[in-house]
Design a protein around this motif. Structure first.
Motif: not given
Length: 132
Positions: A43-69
């Motif tokens: 298990q991982a703390p919510h703040w860590m999981v949320f932080g990773i997802a939010a960083t992944r979203l920002r990075r994906s948008l910045k470099i133009g990766l295709t994401t879904v959901g």
């Protein structure tokens, strides 16, 4: 479905992919086509999981990766309690074209969200070809 003492099976995870985010159908299709499914034990703390997802979203948008959901997943996780523990899992498409992340409650019995990132290898950076 799994109980608190056991991990859900491949079939159980597929059954959980019922529409939490727009990535769920694509993740279900990836499993049906032979994709690899893994649910992590820890298990991982919510703040860590949320932080990773939010960083992944920002990075994906910045470099133009295709994401879904991924944007939906960040909002779902944002609404969860900060002190909560979560579990995660992955689905890798059989052809390695998509990588899905699954977000579960602490017991692994409730799928909260899923997101996907397309495996897009960029051969150019700043207009120049990368050297091998």
């Amino acid at each position: 479905m799994a109980t608190e003492n056991e991990n859900p099976s491949r079939h159980g995870i597929t059954a959980m992919l019922q529409g939490q985010t727009s990535a769920c159908k694509a993740a279900r299709d990836a499993v049906a086509a032979g994709g690899e499914v893994m649910l992590y034990d820890g298990q991982a703390p919510h703040w860590m999981v949320f932080g990773i997802a939010a960083t992944r979203l920002r990075r994906s948008l910045k470099i133009g990766l295709t994401t879904v959901g991924l944007d939906e997943t960040v909002e779902i996780l944002r609404a969860r309690h900060r002190d909560e523990q979560l579990r995660t899992g992955n689905i890798v498409a059989a052809d390695r074209s998509w990588f899905f992340t699954l977000y579960f409650d602490a017991t692994g019995t409730e799928l909260l969200a899923c997101s996907g990132v397309k495996n897009e290898r960029h051969s150019r950076r700043d207009g120049q070809k990368l050297q091998p």
